[in-house]
Design an enzyme around this catalytic site. Structure first.
Site, mmCIF file in Angstrom:
data_model
loop_
_atom_site.group_PDB
_atom_site.id
_atom_site.type_symbol
_atom_site.label_atom_id
_atom_site.label_comp_id
_atom_site.label_asym_id
_atom_site.label_seq_id
_atom_site.Cartn_x
_atom_site.Cartn_y
_atom_site.Cartn_z
ATOM 1 N N GLN A 17 42.894 35.593 27.892
ATOM 2 C CA GLN A 17 41.604 35.079 28.031
ATOM 3 C C GLN A 17 40.973 35.196 26.679
ATOM 4 O O GLN A 17 39.883 34.721 26.505
ATOM 5 C CB GLN A 17 40.911 36.140 28.969
ATOM 6 C CG GLN A 17 41.337 35.942 30.348
ATOM 7 C CD GLN A 17 40.781 36.708 31.524
ATOM 8 O OE1 GLN A 17 41.187 37.757 31.819
ATOM 9 N NE2 GLN A 17 39.794 36.283 32.183
ATOM 10 N N ARG A 74 40.168 48.593 26.929
ATOM 11 C CA ARG A 74 41.551 48.125 27.658
ATOM 12 C C ARG A 74 41.705 46.889 27.277
ATOM 13 O O ARG A 74 40.878 45.996 27.214
ATOM 14 C CB ARG A 74 41.158 48.187 29.292
ATOM 15 C CG ARG A 74 42.274 47.639 30.022
ATOM 16 C CD ARG A 74 41.973 47.536 31.556
ATOM 17 N NE ARG A 74 43.114 46.820 32.227
ATOM 18 C CZ ARG A 74 43.016 46.029 33.321
ATOM 19 N NH1 ARG A 74 41.688 45.525 33.313
ATOM 20 N NH2 ARG A 74 43.884 45.287 33.487
ATOM 21 N N HIS A 120 48.948 41.103 32.184
ATOM 22 C CA HIS A 120 47.822 40.698 32.990
ATOM 23 C C HIS A 120 48.014 39.135 33.361
ATOM 24 O O HIS A 120 47.469 38.289 32.654
ATOM 25 C CB HIS A 120 46.570 40.861 31.790
ATOM 26 C CG HIS A 120 45.300 40.706 32.721
ATOM 27 N ND1 HIS A 120 44.354 41.721 32.563
ATOM 28 C CD2 HIS A 120 44.743 39.537 33.557
ATOM 29 C CE1 HIS A 120 43.362 41.421 33.110
ATOM 30 N NE2 HIS A 120 43.488 40.173 33.691
ATOM 31 N N ASN A 165 48.390 44.131 35.968
ATOM 32 C CA ASN A 165 46.813 43.968 36.514
ATOM 33 C C ASN A 165 46.818 43.211 37.542
ATOM 34 O O ASN A 165 47.263 41.965 37.895
ATOM 35 C CB ASN A 165 45.965 43.266 35.394
ATOM 36 C CG ASN A 165 44.850 42.907 35.743
ATOM 37 O OD1 ASN A 165 43.898 43.804 35.756
ATOM 38 N ND2 ASN A 165 44.285 41.807 36.160
ATOM 39 N N GLU A 166 46.118 43.752 38.784
ATOM 40 C CA GLU A 166 45.721 43.207 40.054
ATOM 41 C C GLU A 166 46.973 42.268 40.353
ATOM 42 O O GLU A 166 46.896 40.999 40.721
ATOM 43 C CB GLU A 166 44.713 42.142 39.980
ATOM 44 C CG GLU A 166 43.518 42.708 39.226
ATOM 45 C CD GLU A 166 42.085 41.825 39.196
ATOM 46 O OE1 GLU A 166 41.045 42.508 39.298
ATOM 47 O OE2 GLU A 166 42.402 40.638 39.075
ATOM 48 N N ASN A 306 39.929 47.883 39.594
ATOM 49 C CA ASN A 306 39.210 46.803 39.308
ATOM 50 C C ASN A 306 38.247 46.517 40.563
ATOM 51 O O ASN A 306 38.702 46.362 41.759
ATOM 52 C CB ASN A 306 40.011 45.421 39.122
ATOM 53 C CG ASN A 306 40.489 45.670 37.621
ATOM 54 O OD1 ASN A 306 40.416 46.589 37.057
ATOM 55 N ND2 ASN A 306 41.207 44.744 37.284
ATOM 56 N N TYR A 308 34.282 44.414 41.931
ATOM 57 C CA TYR A 308 33.146 43.927 41.515
ATOM 58 C C TYR A 308 31.929 43.708 42.732
ATOM 59 O O TYR A 308 30.820 43.558 42.481
ATOM 60 C CB TYR A 308 33.682 42.509 41.244
ATOM 61 C CG TYR A 308 34.373 42.359 39.969
ATOM 62 C CD1 TYR A 308 33.741 42.157 38.724
ATOM 63 C CD2 TYR A 308 35.765 42.526 39.958
ATOM 64 C CE1 TYR A 308 34.318 42.017 37.446
ATOM 65 C CE2 TYR A 308 36.375 42.207 38.818
ATOM 66 C CZ TYR A 308 35.807 42.282 37.523
ATOM 67 O OH TYR A 308 36.499 42.150 36.230
ATOM 68 N N GLU A 377 37.960 47.574 35.494
ATOM 69 C CA GLU A 377 37.216 46.441 35.288
ATOM 70 C C GLU A 377 35.974 46.435 36.335
ATOM 71 O O GLU A 377 36.304 47.086 37.206
ATOM 72 C CB GLU A 377 37.905 45.004 35.655
ATOM 73 C CG GLU A 377 38.769 44.672 34.585
ATOM 74 C CD GLU A 377 39.511 43.327 35.199
ATOM 75 O OE1 GLU A 377 38.940 42.390 35.857
ATOM 76 O OE2 GLU A 377 40.734 42.897 34.634
ATOM 77 N N TRP A 427 33.937 44.690 32.511
ATOM 78 C CA TRP A 427 34.395 43.375 32.074
ATOM 79 C C TRP A 427 33.254 42.571 32.028
ATOM 80 O O TRP A 427 32.401 42.363 32.728
ATOM 81 C CB TRP A 427 35.417 42.879 33.482
ATOM 82 C CG TRP A 427 35.964 41.458 33.077
ATOM 83 C CD1 TRP A 427 35.491 40.261 33.174
ATOM 84 C CD2 TRP A 427 37.012 41.479 32.566
ATOM 85 N NE1 TRP A 427 36.121 39.183 32.989
ATOM 86 C CE2 TRP A 427 37.434 40.094 32.094
ATOM 87 C CE3 TRP A 427 38.238 42.363 32.165
ATOM 88 C CZ2 TRP A 427 38.495 39.432 31.768
ATOM 89 C CZ3 TRP A 427 39.254 41.734 31.404
ATOM 90 C CH2 TRP A 427 39.447 40.495 31.075
ATOM 91 N N GLU A 434 37.811 32.195 31.689
ATOM 92 C CA GLU A 434 37.826 32.851 32.913
ATOM 93 C C GLU A 434 38.935 32.063 33.928
ATOM 94 O O GLU A 434 38.285 31.621 34.998
ATOM 95 C CB GLU A 434 36.152 32.861 33.424
ATOM 96 C CG GLU A 434 35.886 33.574 34.543
ATOM 97 C CD GLU A 434 36.707 35.156 34.572
ATOM 98 O OE1 GLU A 434 37.245 35.556 35.588
ATOM 99 O OE2 GLU A 434 36.479 35.517 33.546
ATOM 100 N N TRP A 435 40.180 31.855 33.600
ATOM 101 C CA TRP A 435 41.496 31.509 34.206
ATOM 102 C C TRP A 435 41.053 30.136 34.817
ATOM 103 O O TRP A 435 40.604 28.954 34.224
ATOM 104 C CB TRP A 435 41.600 32.510 35.364
ATOM 105 C CG TRP A 435 41.977 33.838 35.000
ATOM 106 C CD1 TRP A 435 41.095 34.896 35.022
ATOM 107 C CD2 TRP A 435 43.130 34.057 34.091
ATOM 108 N NE1 TRP A 435 41.698 35.848 34.241
ATOM 109 C CE2 TRP A 435 42.866 35.468 33.507
ATOM 110 C CE3 TRP A 435 44.016 33.469 33.476
ATOM 111 C CZ2 TRP A 435 43.757 36.264 32.801
ATOM 112 C CZ3 TRP A 435 45.172 34.033 32.644
ATOM 113 C CH2 TRP A 435 45.001 35.258 32.231
#
Length: 477
Positions: A17, A74, A120, A165-166, A306, A308, A377, A427, A434-435
């Protein structure tokens, strides 16, 4: 309401990213380089080939972290920089290792504690082509174990390691919906290959085995001398029942967290998958052999969180389709009586709900025995932010309020509820790739001007982070 005096706070990013420099110094291609090249996969048709150019701007990024007052950072390593083809018998690229060794040295010299994520999402593309990547239970965990060992050996100064990650995103978005690389799905309009009813559960299992192998290597070969810690980062929303009077909605709200988080956390803490998942998925959910249980159970020194947003959850009809991954339920921004989770953002899936953060910290702590938690995050996009020009785009009061309210909710979870939270990484340090949403969605506390040489400018939220934490961290006596 306060956090302990040794509480760490800072920011998070990920290699694909922010780094750019995808052709530089011997880096090999990743599944994301390949995925971005397929027309229609990324919202604005972009990729991470330049991104924030952080690979070439480590000094600038460290100076930014220092200026903002961060005590930790991180970031993730690009496996394909270190072993360009990825495999355990493939050559190691010394230039890739040297880059990260120096970066860690420079962070430590600046008084910033590094947290390194080994993977990630950017799996070396060759492994995907060679044997199916994450789908291969025999090969992938061994290749990941070898990569982890190479890195642990090269960077003994890093004391905080995250394996994956995730894994939910790698499994579901990569192998069920096809929104993320490698884009496999049962939807033949999107992909000629994939089986959404089976592949994500196989991938999740293989990621747990690879995690367990890397942790075993660290604990047996490096931890005794390096004295560090290692864990995994899992993502999940908090949930509220759509109708709190309906026991089926209450049950579904809990089940949603089990399907998102406990899918990985239960094997790590209890050695088995949640009963709710086994009941719905049957033999499509792999079984752990006794050897695999030994590998995976107890493999977290800390829990990487993580988080949100939150959702209202409504129960399904008891007959979920084979590709269902939520747990026979639906999520909603409004409850039965019209309460709203929070205001809209640029991200369709994200509405601020700070109470949900406190709720999930408590849910996780109660279920898993109050483990040490690092929030790896947390953050928000802002509706229409990308349409703004300077200086308006720098005035992200909405993001500042998000961080203030979420950090205060976390401080209450620690001081009033007894949750053991040790650190927090927002984050993100800067706007980035952003992917699947490309560069249209911004999450950074620092504005990146992609049209003008990737220059960084601190937004309002960046300048307020230290103030937010100073207000809740105990002063040393």
């Amino acid at each position: 309401m306060s956090l302990p005096s040794d509480f760490l706070w800072g920011f998070a990013t990920a290699a694909y990213q922010v780094e750019g420099a995808t052709q530089q110094d011997g880096r090999g291609p990743t599944i994301w380089d390949t995925f971005c090249a397929i027309p229609g996969k990324i919202a604005d048709g972009t990729d991470g080939s330049v991104a924030c150019d952080s690979y070439n701007r480590t000094a600038e990024d460290i100076a930014l972290l220092k200026r903002l007052g961060a005590t930790c950072y991180r970031f993730s390593l690009s496996w394909a920089r270190i072993i360009p083809l990825g495999g355990r018998n493939d050559p190691v690229n010394q230039a890739g290792i040297d880059h990260y060794v120096k970066f860690v040295d420079d962070l430590l010299e600046a008084g910033i504690t590094p947290f390194i994520t080994l993977l990630h999402w950017d799996v070396p593309d060759e492994l995907d082509k060679r044997y199916g990547g994450l789908l291969n239970k025999e090969e992938f965990p061994l290749d990941f174990e070898n990569y982890a060992r190479v890195v642990f050996k090269a960077i003994p100064k890093c004391k905080n390691w995250i394996t994956f990650n995730e894994p939910w995103c790698s499994s579901i978005l990569g192998y069920s919906t096809g929104f993320f690389a490698p884009g496999r799905t049962s939807n033949r309009e999107k992909s000629p290959v994939g089986d959404s009813s089976r592949e994500p559960w196989i991938v999740g299992h293989n990621l747990l085995l690879a995690h367990g192998r890397a942790v075993k290597v660290y604990r047996e070969e490096f931890k005794p001398t390096d004295k560090g810690q290692i864990g995994i980062t899992l993502n999940g929303d908090y949930t509220y029942p759509w109708d709190p009077e309906d026991p089926r909605d209450v049950e579904a709200a809990n089940r949603k967290i089990e399907f998102a988080i406990s899918w990985f956390a239960d094997p790590i803490y209890f050695g088995k998958y949640p009963d709710s998942m086994r009941k719905q998925l049957g033999d499509r959910l792999p079984e752990f052999t006794p050897e695999e249980v030994d590998l995976v159970k107890g493999s977290n020194d800390f829990y990487g969180m993580n988080h949100y947003t939150a959702d209202y959850v409504k129960h399904g009809d008891g007959n979920p389709p084979p590709e269902d991954f939520l747990g026979d339920l639906s999520t909603h921004p409004y409850s039965k009586n019209g309460d709203c989770i929070g205001p809209e953002t640029q991200s369709f899936w994200l509405r601020p709900n700070p109470e949900g953060f406190r709720g999930l910290l408590n849910w996780l702590s109660k279920r898993y025995g109050y483990p040490p938690i690092y929030v790896t995050e947390n953050g928000t996009s802002i509706k229409g932010e990308n349409d703004l020009k300077e200086p308006e785009i720098l005035n992200d009061v909405f993001r500042y309020e998000y961080f203030r309210d979420y950090v205060n909710a976390m401080a209450k979870a620690v001081s009033e509820d007894g949750c053991n939270v040790k650190g927090y990484m927002a984050w993100s340090l800067m706007d980035n790739f952003e992917w699947a949403e490309g560069y249209e969605t911004r999450f950074g506390v620092t504005y990146v001007n992609y049209k003008d040489g990737q220059q960084r400018k601190e937004k309002y939220s960046a300048k307020k982070m230290k103030e937010i934490f100073d207000a809740v961290i105990k002063k040393e006596d």
